[in-house]
Design a protein around this motif. Structure first.
Motif, PDB file in Angstrom:
ATOM      1  N   ARG A 128      34.121  27.854 -42.123  1.00 49.48           N
ATOM      2  CA  ARG A 128      33.411  26.632 -42.480  1.00 49.48           C
ATOM      3  C   ARG A 128      34.400  25.471 -42.401  1.00 49.48           C
ATOM      4  O   ARG A 128      34.793  24.883 -43.406  1.00 49.48           O
ATOM      5  CB  ARG A 128      32.831  26.765 -43.891  1.00 49.48           C
ATOM      6  CG  ARG A 128      31.674  27.710 -44.019  1.00 49.48           C
ATOM      7  CD  ARG A 128      30.392  27.108 -43.465  1.00 49.48           C
ATOM      8  NE  ARG A 128      30.043  25.904 -44.188  1.00 49.48           N
ATOM      9  CZ  ARG A 128      29.382  25.887 -45.341  1.00 49.48           C
ATOM     10  NH1 ARG A 128      29.012  27.018 -45.915  1.00 49.48           N
ATOM     11  NH2 ARG A 128      29.078  24.748 -45.946  1.00 49.48           N
ATOM     12  N   ARG A 129      34.827  25.178 -41.202  1.00 46.88           N
ATOM     13  CA  ARG A 129      35.779  24.098 -40.974  1.00 46.88           C
ATOM     14  C   ARG A 129      35.451  23.390 -39.666  1.00 46.88           C
ATOM     15  O   ARG A 129      34.844  23.971 -38.775  1.00 46.88           O
ATOM     16  CB  ARG A 129      37.215  24.636 -40.882  1.00 46.88           C
ATOM     17  CG  ARG A 129      37.721  25.329 -42.121  1.00 46.88           C
ATOM     18  CD  ARG A 129      39.188  25.635 -41.987  1.00 46.88           C
ATOM     19  NE  ARG A 129      39.727  26.359 -43.130  1.00 46.88           N
ATOM     20  CZ  ARG A 129      41.009  26.555 -43.358  1.00 46.88           C
ATOM     21  NH1 ARG A 129      41.902  26.073 -42.513  1.00 46.88           N
ATOM     22  NH2 ARG A 129      41.423  27.235 -44.408  1.00 46.88           N
ATOM     23  N   ALA A 130      35.890  22.143 -39.570  1.00 46.95           N
ATOM     24  CA  ALA A 130      35.845  21.425 -38.306  1.00 46.95           C
ATOM     25  C   ALA A 130      37.164  21.665 -37.575  1.00 46.95           C
ATOM     26  O   ALA A 130      38.218  21.799 -38.198  1.00 46.95           O
ATOM     27  CB  ALA A 130      35.630  19.937 -38.528  1.00 46.95           C
ATOM     28  N   VAL A 131      37.118  21.721 -36.263  1.00 43.06           N
ATOM     29  CA  VAL A 131      38.313  21.873 -35.441  1.00 43.06           C
ATOM     30  C   VAL A 131      38.790  20.488 -35.025  1.00 43.06           C
ATOM     31  O   VAL A 131      38.005  19.680 -34.507  1.00 43.06           O
ATOM     32  CB  VAL A 131      38.033  22.724 -34.191  1.00 43.06           C
ATOM     33  CG1 VAL A 131      39.292  22.827 -33.324  1.00 43.06           C
ATOM     34  CG2 VAL A 131      37.550  24.117 -34.594  1.00 43.06           C
ATOM     35  N   VAL A 132      40.065  20.197 -35.264  1.00 39.61           N
ATOM     36  CA  VAL A 132      40.668  18.929 -34.858  1.00 39.61           C
ATOM     37  C   VAL A 132      41.581  19.220 -33.677  1.00 39.61           C
ATOM     38  O   VAL A 132      42.623  19.850 -33.842  1.00 39.61           O
ATOM     39  CB  VAL A 132      41.449  18.269 -36.011  1.00 39.61           C
ATOM     40  CG1 VAL A 132      42.048  16.938 -35.553  1.00 39.61           C
ATOM     41  CG2 VAL A 132      40.541  18.045 -37.220  1.00 39.61           C
ATOM     42  N   LEU A 133      41.176  18.808 -32.488  1.00 39.57           N
ATOM     43  CA  LEU A 133      41.931  19.065 -31.259  1.00 39.57           C
ATOM     44  C   LEU A 133      42.960  17.947 -31.078  1.00 39.57           C
ATOM     45  O   LEU A 133      42.617  16.794 -30.814  1.00 39.57           O
ATOM     46  CB  LEU A 133      40.982  19.124 -30.060  1.00 39.57           C
ATOM     47  CG  LEU A 133      41.591  19.529 -28.714  1.00 39.57           C
ATOM     48  CD1 LEU A 133      42.191  20.927 -28.778  1.00 39.57           C
ATOM     49  CD2 LEU A 133      40.524  19.461 -27.617  1.00 39.57           C
ATOM     50  N   LEU A 134      44.235  18.314 -31.263  1.00 40.54           N
ATOM     51  CA  LEU A 134      45.334  17.360 -31.193  1.00 40.54           C
ATOM     52  C   LEU A 134      46.060  17.498 -29.867  1.00 40.54           C
ATOM     53  O   LEU A 134      45.953  18.517 -29.183  1.00 40.54           O
ATOM     54  CB  LEU A 134      46.339  17.617 -32.312  1.00 40.54           C
ATOM     55  CG  LEU A 134      45.837  17.580 -33.752  1.00 40.54           C
ATOM     56  CD1 LEU A 134      46.864  18.226 -34.673  1.00 40.54           C
ATOM     57  CD2 LEU A 134      45.574  16.154 -34.186  1.00 40.54           C
ATOM     58  N   GLY A 135      46.830  16.490 -29.533  1.00 36.06           N
ATOM     59  CA  GLY A 135      47.671  16.580 -28.348  1.00 36.06           C
ATOM     60  C   GLY A 135      47.993  15.209 -27.799  1.00 36.06           C
ATOM     61  O   GLY A 135      47.305  14.223 -28.102  1.00 36.06           O
ATOM     62  N   PRO A 136      49.037  15.128 -26.985  1.00 39.27           N
ATOM     63  CA  PRO A 136      49.375  13.844 -26.371  1.00 39.27           C
ATOM     64  C   PRO A 136      48.250  13.371 -25.458  1.00 39.27           C
ATOM     65  O   PRO A 136      47.342  14.126 -25.094  1.00 39.27           O
ATOM     66  CB  PRO A 136      50.643  14.161 -25.558  1.00 39.27           C
ATOM     67  CG  PRO A 136      51.124  15.476 -26.065  1.00 39.27           C
ATOM     68  CD  PRO A 136      49.932  16.201 -26.580  1.00 39.27           C
ATOM     69  N   ARG A 137      48.335  12.119 -25.083  1.00 33.27           N
ATOM     70  CA  ARG A 137      47.359  11.588 -24.144  1.00 33.27           C
ATOM     71  C   ARG A 137      47.447  12.313 -22.805  1.00 33.27           C
ATOM     72  O   ARG A 137      48.512  12.681 -22.345  1.00 33.27           O
ATOM     73  CB  ARG A 137      47.604  10.088 -23.911  1.00 33.27           C
ATOM     74  CG  ARG A 137      47.209   9.226 -25.103  1.00 33.27           C
ATOM     75  CD  ARG A 137      47.394   7.752 -24.804  1.00 33.27           C
ATOM     76  NE  ARG A 137      46.950   6.938 -25.924  1.00 33.27           N
ATOM     77  CZ  ARG A 137      45.703   6.512 -26.100  1.00 33.27           C
ATOM     78  NH1 ARG A 137      44.777   6.829 -25.213  1.00 33.27           N
ATOM     79  NH2 ARG A 137      45.381   5.766 -27.138  1.00 33.27           N
ATOM     80  N   ARG A 138      46.286  12.507 -22.180  1.00 32.86           N
ATOM     81  CA  ARG A 138      46.155  13.012 -20.814  1.00 32.86           C
ATOM     82  C   ARG A 138      46.609  14.452 -20.617  1.00 32.86           C
ATOM     83  O   ARG A 138      46.998  14.823 -19.512  1.00 32.86           O
ATOM     84  CB  ARG A 138      46.932  12.099 -19.837  1.00 32.86           C
ATOM     85  CG  ARG A 138      46.387  10.682 -19.761  1.00 32.86           C
ATOM     86  CD  ARG A 138      45.042  10.653 -19.106  1.00 32.86           C
ATOM     87  NE  ARG A 138      44.649   9.309 -18.721  1.00 32.86           N
ATOM     88  CZ  ARG A 138      43.626   9.025 -17.934  1.00 32.86           C
ATOM     89  NH1 ARG A 138      42.893  10.000 -17.441  1.00 32.86           N
ATOM     90  NH2 ARG A 138      43.324   7.781 -17.640  1.00 32.86           N
ATOM     91  N   VAL A 139      46.551  15.270 -21.661  1.00 41.55           N
ATOM     92  CA  VAL A 139      46.897  16.675 -21.452  1.00 41.55           C
ATOM     93  C   VAL A 139      45.661  17.538 -21.203  1.00 41.55           C
ATOM     94  O   VAL A 139      45.775  18.748 -21.076  1.00 41.55           O
ATOM     95  CB  VAL A 139      47.703  17.259 -22.632  1.00 41.55           C
ATOM     96  CG1 VAL A 139      49.064  16.617 -22.727  1.00 41.55           C
ATOM     97  CG2 VAL A 139      46.937  17.151 -23.938  1.00 41.55           C
TER      98      VAL A 139
END
Length: 477
Positions: free
Chosen positions: A51-62
């Motif tokens: 029961r969580r939201a996924v936060v997709l992180l990463g540098p720009r343009r990957v």
């Protein structure tokens, strides 16, 4: 004064989600090879106990947006109702001022889709003020929603997710392409093949070095790696779309930086000196900026995934009590191309870019990486890996040359370090030779830098995948 109407928003949402009508993903997206991390992200998103939201992180343009589109494609293949898969670009002008709750209501009206789980993808979420505060109640009170948010302001997302989303958000870092991923995405066959774990068949070292040189110059970003049009003008792609947006928009908004030119000048200086040893004293003298300010700027640049610091250890692998010197590496060697132009494999600067690329493969892991330097100038080792007890367990000397292939004893710093720390194995890179010798009971393996970069890339992806699988199990246990 006119306001944006619900009808305009509904029409925009339909344009963003063509599969609501067609029931399938477009051919251009399906033609792209998905990133290796597609499976773990999909599992996080679909895990019923999570029961969580996924936060997709990463540098720009990957490739975050392309990964989302591949997630949509996989959900469609699984038979999920097309009208229960929704994608929203949060930075579009029509959506300014819209709350997440209001957007979801309009999505449910535009695409009812029957009963069941609804998958929501909010891209460029940093455009939505206080997004994390609006997302928490949705996670708590709407169990029918599976939500993934992503955005380019990686530093801001990470901080806001950590501070406000404890127990409700799961971060997933999408890093730049490793060398092995880069070769998978390319149309031409790779010149090295993984036959078994840690066993490789080197097909053609000349071709592999040519592919590695392309990776060093262009390879960390999928778009730059695959598009001839973008590659024709890497300076515009990297500087305008990646570096400038981070330096001019993301970091000032997050940290309240006022002197943008000062920050930009420091980053340019660090990028030009990637893989070189620097100190706050040197940087302050060169830039005219105070050491405390430089230290803060470097912390900001690390938080934005633009650079990575590596600290110095002595001949015993121990950190110095008063740390004055360190090395700075670009997290992606293609940034150098975007700022200063591509370099050929024979250019003097290419050796430092090779070192940057090798370190970049290892940055995908959680390994403790340092470099060693002590005493005289021939007492240095480029990469030292330490155990959890801070004891050296591996050493690597990075060369873009074959001149030490027949006489590894001439790698004086490496030999002194392995003898002093009783290491049974040490590594060195070459340009094209593969050699293996035993000196004073220590095995010295020399591999081409390109082959070792491929090995590191394969291991990094596999390790990260295993880590996320373990994280999923621990969360759902």
């Amino acid at each position: 004064m006119k306001d944006v109407s619900n009808q305009q928003v509904a029409e925009h949402l339909k344009r963003l989600n063509p599969w609501w009508q067609s029931g399938e993903m477009d051919a251009d997206t399906l033609s792209l090879h998905p990133r290796a991390y597609l499976g773990p992200v999909l599992r996080l998103l679909q895990e019923p106990k999570l029961r969580r939201a996924v936060v997709l992180l990463g540098p720009r343009r990957v490739g975050k947006t392309i990964l989302i589109r591949h997630l949509v494609a996989d959900l469609l293949k699984q038979g999920v109702s097309a009208q229960r898969i929704d994608y929203v670009e949060m930075d579009h002008p029509l959506l300014h001022g819209q709350t997440l709750e209001a957007l979801i209501r309009q999505i449910e009206e535009a695409a009812p889709g029957g009963d069941g789980t609804r998958y929501l993808f909010f891209d460029e979420i940093q455009s939505h003020r206080d997004w994390e505060k609006h997302l928490k109640p949705l996670v708590d009170h709407r169990p029918d929603l599976k939500i993934l948010v992503s955005g380019s302001a990686a530093a801001a997302l990470k901080r806001q997710s950590t501070e406000s989303g404890a127990g409700r958000f799961t971060d997933f870092l999408l890093p730049p392409l490793t060398f092995s991923e880069y070769l998978q995405l390319r149309q031409e066959p790779a010149a090295i093949i993984e036959e078994a774990p840690d066993r490789y068949a080197l097909v053609d070292i000349t071709r592999l070095n040519a592919q590695f040189a392309e990776y060093v110059n262009y390879g960390g970003y999928p778009e730059l790696a695959l598009s001839p049009t973008v590659r024709a003008n890497p300076e515009r792609f990297v500087k305008s779309d990646i570096v400038d947006k981070v330096l001019l928009r993301d970091l000032p908004q997050l940290y309240g930086i006022k002197d943008i030119q000062e920050l930009n000048s420091l980053f340019t200086l660090l990028a030009f000196n990637t893989a070189e040893e620097v100190s706050f004293e040197q940087l302050s003298q060169r830039s005219g900026v105070g050491k405390p300010t430089i230290q803060k700027y470097i912390e900001y640049l690390e938080a934005a995934f633009l650079i990575k610091r590596v600290f110095r250890v002595d001949q015993d692998g121990k950190r110095y009590q008063r740390e004055r010197h360190f090395k700075v590496y670009l997290t992606n060697s293609a940034m150098y191309t975007g700022l200063f132009g591509a370099r050929s494999a024979d250019d003097p600067e290419f050796g430092h870019l090779v070192e940057t690329a090798l370190f970049a493969q290892r940055f995908h892991e959680d390994a403790r990486l340092n470099y060693a330097r002590w005493g005289s100038e021939d007492c240095e080792v480029d990469l030292v890996e330490s155990s959890q007890t801070l004891k050296p367990v591996a050493a690597l000397e990075i060369k873009w040359s074959d001149k030490f292939a027949d006489r590894p004893e001439a790698l004086k710093g490496l030999m002194k370090f392995v003898r002093g720390n009783h290491l049974p194995l040490a590594w060195a890179t070459t340009r094209s030779r593969i050699e293996q010798q035993v000196i004073d009971g220590c095995e010295i393996r020399q591999w081409p830098a390109a082959a070792l970069a491929f090995h590191y890339g394969v291991r990094a992806v596999q390790g990260r995948m295993a880590g996320y699988e373990a994280q999923i199990k621990s969360i759902t246990a």
